[in-house]
Design an enzyme around this catalytic site. Structure first.
Site, PDB file in Angstrom:
ATOM      1  N   HIS A  35     -13.644 -11.484   2.337  1.00  0.00           N
ATOM      2  CA  HIS A  35     -12.145 -11.199   1.727  1.00  0.00           C
ATOM      3  C   HIS A  35     -11.119 -12.155   1.931  1.00  0.00           C
ATOM      4  O   HIS A  35     -10.269 -11.900   1.755  1.00  0.00           O
ATOM      5  CB  HIS A  35     -12.420  -9.762   2.193  1.00  0.00           C
ATOM      6  CG  HIS A  35     -11.932  -9.473   3.409  1.00  0.00           C
ATOM      7  ND1 HIS A  35     -12.395  -8.549   4.003  1.00  0.00           N
ATOM      8  CD2 HIS A  35     -10.362  -9.273   3.988  1.00  0.00           C
ATOM      9  CE1 HIS A  35     -12.090  -8.236   4.966  1.00  0.00           C
ATOM     10  NE2 HIS A  35     -10.697  -9.022   5.103  1.00  0.00           N
TER      11      HIS A  35
ATOM     12  N   ASP B  25     -11.831  -3.912   2.532  1.00  0.00           N
ATOM     13  CA  ASP B  25     -10.347  -4.734   3.091  1.00  0.00           C
ATOM     14  C   ASP B  25     -10.587  -5.765   1.988  1.00  0.00           C
ATOM     15  O   ASP B  25      -9.767  -6.679   1.112  1.00  0.00           O
ATOM     16  CB  ASP B  25     -10.794  -5.218   4.400  1.00  0.00           C
ATOM     17  CG  ASP B  25      -9.401  -5.919   4.452  1.00  0.00           C
ATOM     18  OD1 ASP B  25      -8.152  -5.649   3.917  1.00  0.00           O
ATOM     19  OD2 ASP B  25      -8.961  -6.269   5.529  1.00  0.00           O
TER      20      ASP B  25
END
Length: 907
Positions: free
Chosen positions: A306, A18
């Site tokens: 992230h 991700d």
């Protein structure tokens, strides 16, 4: 280490589905941690298509400086749009979705958006369903070289109860049983882990050679091509480039970096405390603080998520991240203030409960406000001590700044000798009140490598000159200027203004308050053409940058300007005029005079940004430098502060696709070898849209969600300061041509030094209480290194990896870790540009003689995660493992190496 301590597992496969684009630095670090394989997902859809066509979605990722194949790691790139179940079984999401059994009626997940939903597998439908699924698997397998296929089965927030897990398992087991019991299907399907996949694949490629004719592969694992480079900027569809997150929530991107450097400084101090002071009293401070140190490491690590440092979290999650980082920052500053007393020998009975005599010179009152400088109230007849900690491995001469409440002060060093100093008024971002009433005092401080140095701010010390007041000049469109005491003020005449030191002269356009050109001491001139502008962007969000056209300049003629010229610092402060009553930006430009300091060679830009209020909705603020360098729209930006990447601006992709991450540095180079570098104190985004231009985005305020899962815009902007250190450099020997050379260039040695000073600043602590001038304590400094390290050798960290278990370990254990990095630098630029750089690491460094009064009894090379003693498996080319006996360490440029040490004070 935690996994190993807790459940006895040392991972060797990396899973990262991700992050929004991928950096080869991660591949390097994983390889040197003993990882063998990695899996990635979010890369540009066109790139996936190209790699799939050539069956190159699995490859050997190699660093672009590596001629020896020592950094090779096997990488698997997932082939489709997403990592969820509709996009992992094969190329047709409408079919794959029917095999996500958590979407059956009775669960809380949304049904398939393609209209056909999953049904329970039974004896009647198992054949039809299995063949349908196997058809997807076959299609997917044509994109890869081997007969071993990976089909992930999951999503965010899945497997939250046993019924859901059971439904997926039960239905798939029936499908697998059918496939496996029919030999004519020529397939075997089973559940497995990532490790099962990579192991099976490697066994297969040991038997069958999948190499293509003429393909450059790897000695590590055959059958696959090698590839170098990074995967920025990511686009998942159409022209949706994810370059907005490089800048989103810049305030917290800055806090992240401050916590990082404060944690590193604290870890070094804790290691020094343990090393020099193996007495029960000192150990109390270090051991009592161990759990807070661990919490700080974890809070910093958490923010590397992230959706953390990227600025793509919901407001309440940002609050949580910010609060955690703020708490840890305060804890670490308290620890450092106590540790300096012990290291300077002021007090020994330091338990965790005694308050310190010192406090950090910078104070943060809340998690989301800029730090303020503590003002020193230097009353007549008193002095206040200030202690600087230098977290770098080279000694440092630097112009430092403190805030004082009254201007008539004197600076003294640790021996009570006079130090020349300058005083100037403190300025602020406020149209109606430029001066705060406080004062800045500057002087040149000298602080030993990884050591401490004391100075005194005194009032009424006989026989020393007081700080010399700066001269002020001003330009205003109104007549409301009141000159602060005790300064001399005069009005600026003419259309241009200049400040200069012995290396350069800066020319400003008075009406707009912007830097126009730089004249160097050899007489050569460079245009800078500073411009502040804004993009309008109704399609942008936390992730995406989608501008409507080019950025428009926002500065009109006729703002405020104050120039302060002193012995140490010359500064131009500009509060520009704009269409808005409250401008979103004001800025200062400074140059320094300090013999033989790196600072005298650079230009410091400080932008105060306040993108607050609805006037700035769907606006993105940039600064642009329009230089006269003929760089052919090629520039270089860093990856993780570790390596540079070559960037070329292309017309065939939209502007947002030509924006790149800039964690700490970007530079351009002209055909004559002249180089223009911008070092940043925090991560931002950078582009070079026209020849000679470099633009950096400072902040963005966006009303809308951009449809990538956040569910909100970015409206929680905070006032903040962005600091750049700008360098113009000329090469001294022939240099490679950026146009024809596809490989990235490296920073110069001076550029590395400037970047280190910006990212690892001096930490200042001031005494809470002043002392009478008659009380003159003995000289107090601390200098642990026998000599500064070569200036291309950087101590990434010196720490006690298990602080809470330190006292339980045996004396002969390796309780300390030293992590070293050898920087690669461009030899066509000057090595001895400033006297602080005396040597480079061409010869081995002896770790046994590194410290004063501290014996290194044993040195053992280890992996970067400190878990592998067998260095052969990590790919290092030099004889890294042979340091134990002699303590000699040689590190190749670009390498990072870790050593476990056994230390004790000299007997």
């Amino acid at each position: 280490m935690w996994l190993n301590d807790t459940i006895g597992v040392v991972p060797k496969n990396s899973w990262a589905i991700d992050p929004f684009g991928y950096s080869p630095t991660m591949a390097y670090l994983l390889r040197r941690m003993g990882f063998e394989n990695m899996l990635i997902q979010r890369t540009h859809y066109e790139l996936k298509k190209e790699l799939a066509l050539q069956k190159n979605l699995e490859y050997i990722w190699r660093q672009n400086w590596d001629a020896e194949e020592s950094t090779d790691i096997f990488a698997h790139m997932m082939p489709f749009y997403s990592y969820d179940i509709p996009h992992t079984c094969g190329p047709e999401p409408a079919i794959c979705c029917q095999f996500d059994f958590a979407r059956m009626h009775g669960f809380n997940y949304e049904l398939c958006p393609w209209g056909k939903h999953p049904v329970e597998i039974n004896h009647e439908n198992v054949q039809e369903r299995a063949l349908q699924l196997l058809d997807q698997y076959r299609k997917k397998s044509t994109l890869y070289r081997t007969n071993t296929l990976l089909v992930p089965l999951g999503d965010d927030f899945r497997y939250i109860n046993i019924d859901e897990a059971e439904a997926q398992f039960r239905n798939y087991q029936m499908l697998f049983d059918y496939i496996n019991s029919n030999p004519s299907l020529n397939a075997e399907a089973k559940f497995g882990t990532l490790e099962d996949y990579f192991r099976t694949l490697r066994e297969e490629v040991d038997r069958i050679n999948y190499s293509l004719p003429g393909e450059v592969g790897s000695g590590q694992i055959g059958g696959f091509p090698s590839l170098s480079g990074d995967f920025f900027t990511y686009a998942d569809r159409q022209q949706d480039y994810w370059s907005g997150y490089y800048v989103s929530r810049p305030f917290f991107k800055a806090v992240d970096r401050v916590l990082e450097q404060t944690l590193r400084a604290s870890e070094i101090m804790m290691a020094l405390l343990h090393g020099y002071c193996q007495r029960a009293q000192c150990e109390k401070l270090a051991t009592g603080f161990a759990y807070k140190m661990t919490a700080a490491r974890r809070n910093l690590a958490l923010f590397q998520h992230h959706d953390g440092v990227t600025g793509t979290a919901k407001d309440h999650v940002v609050w949580d991240y910010g609060t955690r980082m703020h708490t840890s920052l305060q804890d670490l500053q308290i620890f450092m203030s106590k540790a300096i007393e012990v290291l300077l020998g002021i007090r020994h009975d330091k338990s965790d409960h005694n308050p310190s005599q010192f406090e950090s010179e910078q104070v943060r009152s809340k998690y989301d406000v800029q730090p303020v400088h503590k003002a020193i109230d230097a009353r007549e007849g008193t002095s206040q001590s200030v202690v600087f900690f230098n977290p770098l491995e080279q000694s440092r001469e630097e112009i430092v700044m403190l805030i004082v409440n009254r201007p008539d002060v004197t600076i003294l060093d640790s021996n009570w000798t006079c130090v020349p100093s300058q005083v100037s008024p403190e300025l602020q971002h406020d149209k109606s009140k430029t001066f705060t009433g406080r004062h800045r005092v500057h002087w040149k401080a000298s602080v030993p490598a990884m050591g401490l140095q004391t100075y005194y701010v005194a009032n009424g010390f006989v026989g020393c000159e007081k700080a010399k007041p700066a001269k002020l000049k001003y330009f205003l469109t109104s007549n409301s200027f009141s000159c602060p005491a005790p300064y001399n003020c005069s009005k600026i005449e003419g259309g241009m203004a200049e400040i200069q030191n012995q290396h350069q002269t800066l020319t400003f356009d008075i009406k707009h308050g912007l830097l126009r050109k730089v004249t160097h001491k050899d007489g050569s001139i460079n245009d800078v053409g500073e411009e502040i502008g804004m993009y309008s962007s109704y399609g942008s969000g936390a992730y995406l940058f989608k501008p409507n056209g080019d950025a428009q300049p926002i500065i009109e003629a006729g703002g405020h300007m104050v120039i302060s010229e002193g012995l140490m610092v010359q500064e131009v402060y500009s509060y520009p005029k704009m269409t808005w009553e409250k401008t979103p930006i004001s800025h200062s430009t400074r140059i320094y005079n300090g013999d033989n300091t790196a600072r005298e060679l650079l230009i410091e830009k400080e932008y105060h940004v306040e993108l607050l209020g609805q006037d700035f909705n769907d606006r993105e603020l940039i600064v642009r430098y329009k230089t006269d360098l003929d760089n052919r729209r090629i520039f270089y930006s860093d990856l993780n502060g570790f390596q540079m990447s070559r960037r070329e601006t292309y017309d065939k992709i939209p502007m947002q696709g030509n924006y790149y991450p800039m964690p700490s540095l970007a530079f351009m180079q002209g055909s004559n070898g002249k180089r223009f570098s911008v070092h940043s104190r925090q991560s931002l985004g950078v582009a070079g849209l026209k020849e000679g231009w470099l633009e950096i985005m400072l902040d963005r305020r966006l009303l809308r969600d951009d449809g990538r899962g956040l569910g909100q815009g970015v409206m929680d902007n905070r006032p903040m300061n962005v600091i750049f250190h700008i360098l113009f450099e000329s090469n001294i020997s022939s240099t490679s041509n950026p146009v024809s050379n596809p490989l990235p260039l490296s920073p110069s040695l001076l550029s590395h030094c400037v970047g280190a000073h910006l990212n690892y600043p001096l930490h200042a602590f001031v005494a809470k209480n002043p002392q009478e001038l008659s009380m003159q304590p003995p000289p107090r400094s601390f200098s642990p290194l026998a000599a500064p390290l070569p200036c291309d050798l950087h101590i990434v960290n010196f720490k006690v990896p298990r602080p809470s278990k330190y006292s339980q370990q045996l004396i002969g254990d390796s309780r300390f870790v030293l992590i070293l990095q050898r920087r690669h630098w461009d030899t066509s630029y000057c090595q001895n540009c400033h006297s602080q750089c005396t040597s480079v690491a061409n010869k081995p460094v002896n770790l046994f003689n590194m410290f004063k009064e501290l014996e290194v009894l044993n040195v053992k090379a280890t992996s970067l995660n400190l878990l592998h003693e067998d260095i052969e498996v990590l790919g290092y080319t030099e004889q890294v493992g042979d340091v134990g006996q002699e303590g000699h360490v040689f590190i190749s440029p670009m390498e990072i190496q870790a050593y476990k040490l056994v230390l004790r004070p000299h007997q």
